[in-house]
Design a protein around this motif. Structure first.
Motif, PDB file in Angstrom:
ATOM      1  N   LYS B   9       0.601  -1.169  -0.054  1.00 41.07           N
ATOM      2  CA  LYS B   9       0.027  -0.021  -0.061  1.00 41.07           C
ATOM      3  C   LYS B   9       0.927   1.200   0.066  1.00 41.07           C
ATOM      4  CE  LYS B   9      -4.101  -1.957   2.085  1.00 41.07           C
ATOM      5  NZ  LYS B   9      -5.034  -1.684   3.530  1.00 41.07           N
ATOM      6  N   PHE B  10       1.881   1.302   0.741  1.00 43.89           N
ATOM      7  CA  PHE B  10       2.821   2.302   0.793  1.00 43.89           C
ATOM      8  C   PHE B  10       4.235   1.759   0.425  1.00 43.89           C
ATOM      9  CE2 PHE B  10       0.217   5.410   2.855  1.00 43.89           C
ATOM     10  CZ  PHE B  10      -0.791   4.568   3.432  1.00 43.89           C
ATOM     11  N   LEU B  11       5.019   2.560  -0.397  1.00 40.53           N
ATOM     12  CA  LEU B  11       6.307   2.117  -0.835  1.00 40.53           C
ATOM     13  C   LEU B  11       7.293   3.170  -0.842  1.00 40.53           C
ATOM     14  CD1 LEU B  11       8.144  -0.052  -1.827  1.00 40.53           C
ATOM     15  CD2 LEU B  11       7.314   0.551  -4.358  1.00 40.53           C
ATOM     16  N   LEU B  19      12.203  -0.471  -8.134  1.00 46.85           N
ATOM     17  CA  LEU B  19      11.084  -0.665  -7.158  1.00 46.85           C
ATOM     18  C   LEU B  19      10.080  -1.624  -7.952  1.00 46.85           C
ATOM     19  CD1 LEU B  19      10.923   3.032  -5.537  1.00 46.85           C
ATOM     20  CD2 LEU B  19      11.791   0.905  -4.535  1.00 46.85           C
ATOM     21  N   THR B  20       9.379  -2.553  -7.074  1.00 38.85           N
ATOM     22  CA  THR B  20       8.227  -3.353  -8.129  1.00 38.85           C
ATOM     23  C   THR B  20       6.980  -3.306  -7.160  1.00 38.85           C
ATOM     24  OG1 THR B  20       9.796  -4.536  -9.080  1.00 38.85           O
ATOM     25  CG2 THR B  20       7.579  -5.553  -8.816  1.00 38.85           C
ATOM     26  N   ALA B  66       6.817  -3.546 -17.138  1.00 43.88           N
ATOM     27  CA  ALA B  66       5.869  -4.349 -16.640  1.00 43.88           C
ATOM     28  C   ALA B  66       5.977  -5.657 -17.114  1.00 43.88           C
ATOM     29  CB  ALA B  66       4.364  -3.813 -17.275  1.00 43.88           C
ATOM     30  N   SER B  67       5.247  -6.518 -16.243  1.00 48.46           N
ATOM     31  CA  SER B  67       5.228  -7.877 -16.636  1.00 48.46           C
ATOM     32  C   SER B  67       3.731  -8.531 -16.280  1.00 48.46           C
ATOM     33  CB  SER B  67       6.341  -8.608 -15.669  1.00 48.46           C
ATOM     34  OG  SER B  67       6.208 -10.165 -15.661  1.00 48.46           O
ATOM     35  N   VAL B  78       9.535   0.217 -11.261  1.00 42.42           N
ATOM     36  CA  VAL B  78      10.078   1.665 -11.632  1.00 42.42           C
ATOM     37  C   VAL B  78      11.617   1.336 -11.469  1.00 42.42           C
ATOM     38  CG1 VAL B  78      10.353   4.091 -10.590  1.00 42.42           C
ATOM     39  CG2 VAL B  78       8.250   2.771 -10.058  1.00 42.42           C
ATOM     40  N   THR B  79      12.134   1.716 -12.807  1.00 41.74           N
ATOM     41  CA  THR B  79      13.384   1.026 -13.199  1.00 41.74           C
ATOM     42  C   THR B  79      14.418   2.058 -12.342  1.00 41.74           C
ATOM     43  OG1 THR B  79      13.587   2.549 -15.278  1.00 41.74           O
ATOM     44  CG2 THR B  79      12.770   0.256 -15.354  1.00 41.74           C
ATOM     45  N   SER B  80      14.341   3.041 -12.279  1.00 39.49           N
ATOM     46  CA  SER B  80      15.335   3.756 -11.471  1.00 39.49           C
ATOM     47  C   SER B  80      14.258   5.103 -10.764  1.00 39.49           C
ATOM     48  CB  SER B  80      16.408   4.568 -12.144  1.00 39.49           C
ATOM     49  OG  SER B  80      17.242   5.539 -11.527  1.00 39.49           O
TER      50      SER B  80
END
Lengths: 113, 113
Positions: B9-11, B19-20, B66-67, B78-80
């Motif tokens: 919910k929060f990252l 970040l995934t 995405a996957s 998010v790649t960077s």
């Protein structure tokens, strides 16, 4: 490309007054569908209304909207605002053959007592 | 009925970090979406997928991957991560095109420090 333009920013009005949130759109598709989604804080957005045929009014939960293809519009209206209507409203566009759903920038509606 | 579950919910991440964000739906819907929600900018489409292992770029795909390895799940990376980035990422799904309703999760709020 396709786009949706809404009444921008914040709309503040007093309980009991009428609500009108504007939505216009641009699309290359001839069979466009328009939607209004509502997003309350800490909840998921959900579908409030979807368009019917050209010039036909659709209603749900006291709100109504009419798709006008001649003016590319799908304005959201309610005759009398309630405090519980305070939320973020999105107008969205899709098409029969399109998987993409295009959303507008959203309009915050704030109803005061 | 069904539900769309987004985790976390929060990252909170650091600048430059990968970040995934994860999303699961039990509607058995074919089409899934990732949208980014920023105040004043509405819902912007990052990626969508019309079936398992399919990926389509939206208008905001740069900086994201995405996957869709299973029909029920759709993840976004998010790649960077960019410093001072703060947004809510909404996962959504639908059964078809045109006039079909889109269902949303409750979102993942990302903060980059």
């Amino acid at each position: 490309g396709d786009s949706v333009t809404q009444t921008e920013g914040l709309v503040t009005l007093t309980e009991g007054l009428p609500v009108m949130l504007n939505c216009t759109y641009q699309t290359i598709y001839s069979n466009a569908f328009l939607f209004w989604y509502v997003h309350y804080l800490n909840e998921s957005p959900w579908l409030l209304l979807r368009s019917s045929t050209d010039n036909k009014r659709t209603e749900h939960q006291g709100f109504h909207a009419t798709l006008h293809k001649s003016s590319s519009s799908f304005h959201l209206q309610k005759s009398s605002a309630q405090l519980s209507d305070s939320a973020l409203y999105y107008c969205a566009l899709s098409d029969t053959n399109a998987y993409k759903v295009i959303f507008g920038k959203g309009t915050h509606l704030h109803v005061l007592p | 009925g069904g539900i769309i579950t987004q985790t976390p919910k929060f990252l909170i991440g650091q600048e430059g970090q990968k970040l995934t964000l994860k999303c699961q739906q039990n509607f058995n819907h074919d089409t899934m979406y990732w949208y980014r929600q920023d105040s004043g900018k509405g819902l912007r489409l990052i990626y969508y997928s019309i079936t398992e292992n399919d990926l389509q770029k939206g208008d905001l795909s740069e900086g994201y991957d995405a996957s869709r390895e299973k029909k029920s799940s759709f993840s976004l990376t998010v790649t960077s991560a960019q410093k001072n980035e703060m947004a809510v990422f909404l996962c959504a799904s639908t059964s078809g095109t045109g006039n079909t309703e889109v269902f949303f999760g409750k979102g993942t709020r990302l903060t980059v420090v």
